[in-house]
Design a protein around this motif. Structure first.
Motif, mmCIF file in Angstrom:
data_model
loop_
_atom_site.group_PDB
_atom_site.id
_atom_site.type_symbol
_atom_site.label_atom_id
_atom_site.label_comp_id
_atom_site.label_asym_id
_atom_site.label_seq_id
_atom_site.Cartn_x
_atom_site.Cartn_y
_atom_site.Cartn_z
ATOM 1 N N GLU A 39 -17.213 -17.134 -45.906
ATOM 2 C CA GLU A 39 -16.472 -15.552 -45.035
ATOM 3 C C GLU A 39 -16.918 -14.359 -46.489
ATOM 4 N N VAL A 40 -17.647 -14.654 -46.949
ATOM 5 C CA VAL A 40 -18.365 -13.608 -47.583
ATOM 6 C C VAL A 40 -18.903 -11.880 -46.439
ATOM 7 N N LYS A 41 -18.721 -11.169 -46.359
ATOM 8 C CA LYS A 41 -18.810 -9.879 -45.314
ATOM 9 C C LYS A 41 -19.878 -8.987 -46.599
ATOM 10 N N ASP A 42 -21.182 -8.484 -45.660
ATOM 11 C CA ASP A 42 -21.481 -7.520 -46.201
ATOM 12 C C ASP A 42 -22.652 -8.156 -47.700
ATOM 13 N N PRO A 43 -22.911 -9.432 -47.696
ATOM 14 C CA PRO A 43 -23.673 -9.468 -49.373
ATOM 15 C C PRO A 43 -24.413 -7.885 -49.566
ATOM 16 N N LEU A 44 -24.959 -7.878 -48.482
ATOM 17 C CA LEU A 44 -26.166 -7.309 -49.171
ATOM 18 C C LEU A 44 -25.946 -5.448 -49.187
ATOM 19 N N LYS A 45 -24.762 -5.548 -49.237
ATOM 20 C CA LYS A 45 -23.992 -3.481 -49.838
ATOM 21 C C LYS A 45 -24.414 -2.880 -50.394
ATOM 22 N N LYS A 46 -25.181 -1.933 -50.592
ATOM 23 C CA LYS A 46 -25.930 -1.352 -51.548
ATOM 24 C C LYS A 46 -24.802 -0.336 -52.131
ATOM 25 N N ILE A 47 -25.162 -0.725 -53.569
ATOM 26 C CA ILE A 47 -24.479 0.421 -54.645
ATOM 27 C C ILE A 47 -24.898 1.370 -55.348
#
Length: 275
Positions: free
Chosen positions: A263-271
């Motif tokens: 249930e890991v959400k949005d592992p591609l999130k850009k910072i």
């Protein structure tokens, strides 16, 4: 604990009849045979694992084939006269014996000496103890002070111990928790706290996966996710501002499956961070 000496040799006759007389424990990937014996203040659990037996026998066969192959090559060299002096032949024999210590101890090697102290051949004889080794592959003995526990519980406790050891192996290598360079008490306590926190995180990952019907261990999860990486791109703008942009590579199907189970959400999130 598992007996560090070859305790299984004390129970050779019982291990010979293990399949017919021991209690059967069916695991997902193998069948295990167990028998509990109580002696004084401790109990011993005799264990025969079919998967472990097959693995050890395969390793033994490979080593034995290579050992005999090297000995055969030496015999051919002696026959051709390439090496014949006793001292040189003994050195070659010693090197081969040292290369395969787990197999060579089951063989007697005799150099046949001819005239002028030259070696004319080798006699290679298999010892009777080699057959004992074949019987005891895949066998081990667990000793415990919890003699009131039944055999299955002892086995499960030991297997749990191996999971803990695997976890600490990951902490010491992948997470760099060893060696410990701290000398002050407060820093050592902080190091220990991080180690325990990492261990809880590891256990939580395995637990969440098991709740979803996935039996993956942390080692396989780590291996599968090792190809999905995060990268930091650093650049400057026209005003000399420094930008740190943290991005991920595109996940493969196996990566997405593990993320969904956890249930890991949005592992591609850009910072994006500007300094």
């Amino acid at each position: 604990m598992v007996e560090r000496r070859n305790a299984e040799e004390d129970y050779e006759q019982e291990f010979k009849a293990a399949i017919d007389s021991f209690e059967v424990v069916e695991k997902k990937d193998t069948t295990i045979y167990i028998k509990k014996k109580v002696s004084g203040d401790t109990a011993e659990l005799l264990v025969l694992s079919k998967a472990r037996k097959e693995k050890e026998q395969a390793m033994d066969r490979l080593k034995e084939t290579r050992f005999l192959g090297d000995m055969d090559a030496l015999k051919k060299s002696i026959a051709k006269g390439s090496v014949s002096l006793s001292a040189k032949v003994q050195v070659r024999i010693g090197r081969i014996l040292g290369k395969y210590p787990s197999v060579s101890k089951y063989y007697d090697i005799e150099a046949i000496e001819g005239s002028s102290k030259k070696i004319t051949g080798l006699n290679i004889t298999k010892k009777e103890t080699r057959d004992t080794r074949n019987v005891l592959t895949g066998c081990y003995v667990i000793r415990t002070t919890h003699k009131d526990m039944d055999g299955l519980k002892i086995l499960e406790s030991y297997l749990m111990l191996t999971r803990v050891e695997d976890a600490f192996k990951s902490l010491k290598t992948d997470l760099g928790m060893r060696p410990v360079y701290h000398h002050k008490a407060d820093r050592t306590k902080a190091h220990l706290f991080i180690s325990v926190l990492a261990y809880h995180l590891l256990n939580t990952i395995e637990l969440k996966l098991s709740e979803k019907g996935c039996t993956r261990k942390w080692s396989s999860v780590r291996k599968d996710l090792s190809t999905h990486v995060r990268t930091t791109v650093i650049m400057t703008d026209k005003d000399n501002g420094i930008h740190h942009i943290r991005v991920s590579s595109v996940p493969e199907e196996i990566h997405r499956k593990i993320y969904d189970l956890l249930e890991v959400k949005d592992p591609l999130k850009k910072i994006h961070l500007k300094l």
